[in-house]
Structure formats: structure tokens, C-alpha cells
Design an enzyme around this catalytic site. Sequence first.
Site, short mmCIF file in Angstrom:
data_model
loop_
_atom_site.label_atom_id
_atom_site.label_comp_id
_atom_site.label_asym_id
_atom_site.label_seq_id
_atom_site.Cartn_x
_atom_site.Cartn_y
_atom_site.Cartn_z
N ASP A 197 50.10 -74.67 72.47
CA ASP A 197 49.37 -73.78 73.16
C ASP A 197 48.23 -73.18 72.28
O ASP A 197 47.19 -72.80 73.35
CB ASP A 197 50.39 -72.43 73.15
CG ASP A 197 51.76 -72.69 73.99
OD1 ASP A 197 51.83 -73.87 74.62
OD2 ASP A 197 52.80 -71.79 74.16
N LYS B 46 58.49 -59.58 70.96
CA LYS B 46 58.22 -60.42 72.18
C LYS B 46 58.66 -61.76 72.22
O LYS B 46 58.28 -62.59 71.28
CB LYS B 46 56.56 -60.59 72.18
CG LYS B 46 55.79 -61.25 73.58
CD LYS B 46 54.64 -61.12 73.59
CE LYS B 46 53.98 -61.81 74.97
NZ LYS B 46 54.03 -63.16 74.92
N LYS C 21 54.29 -50.49 73.69
CA LYS C 21 54.13 -49.75 74.99
C LYS C 21 54.04 -48.41 74.77
O LYS C 21 54.71 -47.91 74.13
CB LYS C 21 55.37 -50.25 75.80
CG LYS C 21 55.37 -51.76 76.25
CD LYS C 21 56.78 -51.88 77.15
CE LYS C 21 56.49 -53.25 77.50
NZ LYS C 21 57.66 -53.96 78.43
N CYS D 98 68.39 -98.23 47.31
CA CYS D 98 69.53 -99.17 46.52
C CYS D 98 69.28 -100.45 46.94
O CYS D 98 70.09 -101.52 46.31
CB CYS D 98 70.77 -98.49 46.88
SG CYS D 98 71.62 -98.80 48.47
N CYS E 255 71.97 -96.49 55.73
CA CYS E 255 72.19 -97.44 54.52
C CYS E 255 73.42 -97.73 54.31
O CYS E 255 74.43 -96.75 54.41
CB CYS E 255 71.76 -97.00 53.32
SG CYS E 255 72.03 -97.47 51.93
N CYS F 239 74.83 -96.25 46.67
CA CYS F 239 73.18 -95.81 46.91
C CYS F 239 72.99 -94.37 45.96
O CYS F 239 73.67 -93.55 46.38
CB CYS F 239 73.01 -95.70 48.12
SG CYS F 239 71.42 -95.18 48.78
O1 JCF Z 1 59.24 -60.81 75.43
C1 JCF Z 1 58.51 -60.55 76.24
N1 JCF Z 1 57.95 -61.94 76.36
C2 JCF Z 1 57.85 -59.64 76.93
C3 JCF Z 1 56.77 -59.85 77.85
C4 JCF Z 1 58.12 -58.29 76.56
C5 JCF Z 1 57.53 -57.12 77.24
O2 JCF Z 1 58.14 -56.02 77.09
C6 JCF Z 1 56.68 -57.58 78.48
C7 JCF Z 1 56.13 -58.54 78.71
C8 JCF Z 1 55.47 -59.00 79.95
C9 JCF Z 1 55.06 -57.86 80.46
N2 JCF Z 1 56.19 -56.22 79.05
C10 JCF Z 1 55.18 -56.58 79.98
C11 JCF Z 1 54.64 -55.39 80.70
#
Ligand code: JCF
Length: 697
Positions: free
Chosen positions: A45, A133, A311, A432, A447, A453
Site C-alpha cells: 500500500d 483503526k 473523532k 548434518c 532433513c 542432526c
Molecule cells: O477502523 C476503521 N478502519 C475505521 C474506519 C474506524 C472508524 O471509526 C471510521 C472509519 C471510516 C470512517 N470512521 C469513519 C467515519
Amino acid sequence: MATDPDLFSAITPEPQPSEVALALRAQLNHWAHQYYVLDEPTVPDAEYDRVFRELQALEAAHPDLVTPDSPTQRVIGAVMEGLAPVRHTVPMLSIHTETDTEATGAQAFDARVRRELGLADADPAIEYVAEPKFDGLAMSLRYENGRLVQAATRGDGEVGEDVTHNIRTIRQIPLTLPSGVPPLLEVRGEVYMRRADFDALNERQREQGGKTFVNPRNAAAGAVRQLDSNITAQRPLSFFAYGLGAITPPAEGGPVFRTHYEMLQTLKSWGFPVATQVQIAVDATELVAFHQQVGASRDALPYDIDGVVYKVNSLQLQRDLGFKTREPRWAVAHKYPAQEMATKIEGIDVQVGRTGKITPVARLAPVFVGGVTVTNATLHNLFEIRKKGVRVGDTVIVRRAGDVIPEVVGVMPGNRTGYVPNFQMPTACPVCGSAVVREKGEANHRCTGGLFCAAQRKEAILHFAARRAMDIEGLGDKLVDQLVDANVIRTLPDLYRLGLTSLIALERMAEKSAQNVLAALEKSKQTTLPRFLFGLGLRHVGEATAKDLAKHFGTLDAIMDASVEQLLEVNDVGPVVAQSLHTFFAQPHNREVVEQLRACGVTWPEGPVAERAPQILAGKTVVLTGTLPTLSREAAKDMLEAAGAKVAGSVSKKTSYVVAGAEAGSKLAKAEELGVPVLDEAGMLALLSGAGAGAGA
Ligand code: JCF
């Protein structure tokens, strides 16, 4: 501009920006197709992101070059043929990534939120919620009148794919919700695969010569987008809820929840898995502390996370802040270092393991991945090398997540210059000299030297001495190397025949350390049957199986003398394990090792089989759900299993009883639906003692 020169080998001498944009787009589209449509990513990624940003920068500098079909102009999510499109009633948002991984990232977010809300420095701090996340794929679950009616992937945020049939196979996702939930409820979260489940899946695929997956997220994505849900059901998926989509307000109107945190707690009470590491934080400092704290525990988590999410907690403030294109202004992701990186293979060596397995290992140009510098990565076996097409000199993707051994997951295409011979397995063991063979139907080479060994001897001794086996403190790889190389130790019992003189004769071994080793050896003699069994290092006999065997048979002699049929009666012992155990103890030299260890004073308490609890629940299947008032789940499981019951994870027609505690969710509902008897803890205890004969035993 840091551009991959290979990408432009056809463009000489000075590529025009328009040509560069064209090449970058072609490259990104190619990778995206491999990733989204074929489920077979070929680059990490981080590499995709790097090229994506390069294209973004180029387009920013030359706005006239931007085309509507540029990957920068849309969120890619090709809808796979065969899955029906689903239009999201409330768009599924992505989340803006704060690329600055230092404290300034959280500060920048906090400052932005305060500015957009028009707050002055003197105004009080904003309350945030910080959560992990998850590295999986976003899912929207639609419940109507408390029943799951539709599950859809994110797709491009507006239109996703209908994967209801597959999502129904995920046990963590409730199919029915408790009464009183809003009549229309869309729960959003992440479908992911636990690391252990991923490793087991790949191991299984590898043994069966099937396709292996590059990482848990890719395996989860592939599983979710199957047309045949039978395939999904064989790929263990998990789920975490983190938000809401459409929701009907209650009859009296007004917002249902005041805060994001409250919403998460409510989702939990409705039976959804919610991250345990969720924390309220009041300013950037606390956000950064959370980022560091979760980062420190990242390797120990049973699943991959790629960052944390911050958030704004108040849902009113979230509404006030609103969105910018597809990203909310009230949330931001703060990433961790990538767990996949590209590097070059400088050579391929082989290692000999405890069971004789020969593992090819790639020697790498050092690369920083998953928080450490990696110079070696496993290639698993010859089949994996061939399947991935790995050759010395190739640029490969290396993955390191958690404390899992780093592995080569794939080759970056098109970077080979000139001919490189294919890797060949040695025909003789590099340690070995014994013959190396591959048995029919096996993917691994071995092996044949056995304990002749030295490599296998060393591994066998280290395994025996390990903390979870005989727990011999101070007997680490350096000392074992010395002891085996000096030929002081040839078999396990030799360990207990070690004397001060032979230890002190070793290099760098002072009398004090030698005495410590002898004391640790002496202490290890008092052990338990499961530890001893596990320590013997039989193929297929892990800690859990060793415990099951000890519990079932009570004594080592009973295990050694058991027939294959008798071994098969043990919980979770299948034909392969039963045969392997039987064969092991049928060998006189293995019995000799056991006898000598006992003669050296190794001992453990033995429980004759007759003292086992009466098998009141033999043949019964019991499912535990919710939190019991006094017993832990483990304790309840132990008691049920001791009485002969099989404890299962999901409710079916074959379930004999469901034992339900507080906050029991979908399993309880399923039991009621199928008419399976439901017991509380007291009922379970009554059942365990109820048949009279076994009361109090
Ligand atoms: O855990 C996640 N990948 C994750 C993605 C967690 C969140 O609270 C998210 C998100 C994607 C969008 N919240 C939003 C609004």
C-alpha cells in the site's frame, strides 16, 4: 521527483509532464485492478500511496493535466461482476489521514476543529473519542425491525456491493437484535481477520497447495466478495462496529444519541463487537498519548490496526462540522508505520527446524517494516517460492505484523534485469549432511537426520527448555549451541546429567552462571504432565493438545499405551495427531528418552483416570454466551468439558444446551428460535451435579 526509473524506461530523454501523468495513471490503474478486482495486490500500500501522491503533486502543479478519469478524481472500488450493486442511503465516508505521525498531527486536527467551530483559545477543550483503526474492509449492515436484511461493502462510498449471503456466515455479527432497537438501523464497521486465523488459513492453504493470502485484510476482502458463501464460511472473519448509517429516529423524534461514545456503548449492548481500546480524550495531548499507548500494544493485539482514529465526541458538533467531499471534518486517522515494505532479496539460505523442516529464508537488503529493521524473511517452502516466482535479486514485498516472523509475500513485477536461476532445495541437510526428502503430498522438505542432526537437536532442546514447556531458565540458544557443538549433550536426558565441570569448561561460562543453570535444571524437574508432553516436541502436539491428553488419560503411561482409537476419543484429537502420537510412542528410542528423563528425577503429579469427573454430559454439545455472574467463561468451559460435554462456538439444531449470562446476544436469540434449552449459571451447575452419581465429585 522520486520516480521509479523503470516506469519510464521507454520515455527518453526528458519526459513531458503529460507523459509522466499518463504513465503514473496507467501504473496506478493497473495496481488498483490487481488489488480490487483480482484480489491480488502486487505492491505494498505504501508504494501505491507514494505513486498516488506523486500524481497528485504533478496534477496540482499542472491543473490542465487533470482528467476526469484520473485515479485522483475518484475513489476506486470496481464492482465485481456477480455481486448486486447497493446504493448507500447515507454515503459511507472515508477518513482523512493525518500523515504527520508526530504530535503535530493531533494538534493540527484539534486546531482545525476549533477554528471551524469558531472557538477562541480561551474556550474549553473539545472532547474527542480515540479508537483503533482496524485494517479490514468497511461494511454497512442494514437491520429492519431488528433483523439483518442487507450487508454491503463500501465500494466508492455511494454504491457498494451486496454481500449479505457472506456476511451472514460471520458469527460475530448478530442476525437479530434485541427488541426496542430503531426499526431501521444501519451499523457500520470493519470486517477483518484475526492474525491467528489468518496464519492458520494460510498454513492450511499452504499444506493443501492452495493460494495463500498476502495479508489479513486481503484475505478478508477476498472472503467477503465471494459469490459462494460456503467459501466465505471457511475463512474465519471477525467484525468491529464503529458507527451508524441510516437510522429512524424514535417516535418522539430528536437525536437518538448525544455522543459517539454513547452510541458505541449502545451498539455493544445490542450485541455488536466494539473495540475495547476506546477512550475519551479532551485535547491533542491526550490524543497523542492514546496514539502512543495503542502503538505500544500494537504488536500484542490479535489483529492488525493501521492507526488510530480521533473523532469529535458530540454528535451535535459533528453535524455542525459536516463534511468535505467524502471525508468528515470531525474525524481524522493517525497512522502507524507500514507493516509491508519493498526491498531487495540478496540471497536465499535454508534453515533446519526442530522437526527437520527445511525452510528457505530470504536474506534482504535491510528494510524498516512493522517498527523494526528486517534483514531476513521466511519464504516458507519451495512451492511458495515457485508460486510467487521469487528469485535472488528481485524486489519483493516484505510483511512483518506483530511478533510474527517476517515473510516475503510477493514479488514486485518487472524489476528483473537479466537471467537469474531458479532457487533449488539442497539435496543434503546443510547442518548434518543427511538426505533431504519431501514426502508425497507434503509441501515441506525435511532433513532425515532426526536427532542425529545438530540443528534438530538444538531446536528440540530449546523447545524442551522453553518457558511454556519445562521452563529451564537460562538455557537459551547460545548455551544450547555450545552444548550441542561441544557434543556435551546429545539427548534430552543428557541435560540432567550436566555437571559443574563440563559447564565451566564452556567458553564465557563463569562458575556462578553454571550454578544458576544447574539450579534451574533441578527446579524444572518438578513439572506437570501437560508441560512435559508439550516439551517432548511431538509434531502436531501443541500446548492445548497436551492439556487435553493429560486431562483425558491422567497418566503418561496411559497415553503411551493408548491405541489410535483411544487417542481419537480425546477432544480435538483427529486422525493425524492420533497417528503421530501412536507412532512416536511405538518407537523404543522415544520411550527410552522418557524413561531416562524419569530416572533423572523429572516428575509430575499424575491423576488416575478413575478420579475423573463422571461423564454426565458425554455426547452433549453446549454453547456459552454472555457474562455469567460468578464463573469465568474458561472456568465454565472447563467444568462442562470435565463432565464430557463438547463446548461449541455457535448454536445449531445439534446444540444440547445454551448457557446464557448477562448481555447474551444473537446466540441466545438463535437458541430460542431453534427451541434449544437455555440455562443460566445456576441451571448449569444443577445440571452438572444433577445426575446424582457424580454430585460433588
Ligand atoms: O477502523 C476503521 N478502519 C475505521 C474506519 C474506524 C472508524 O471509526 C471510521 C472509519 C471510516 C470512517 N470512521 C469513519 C467515519
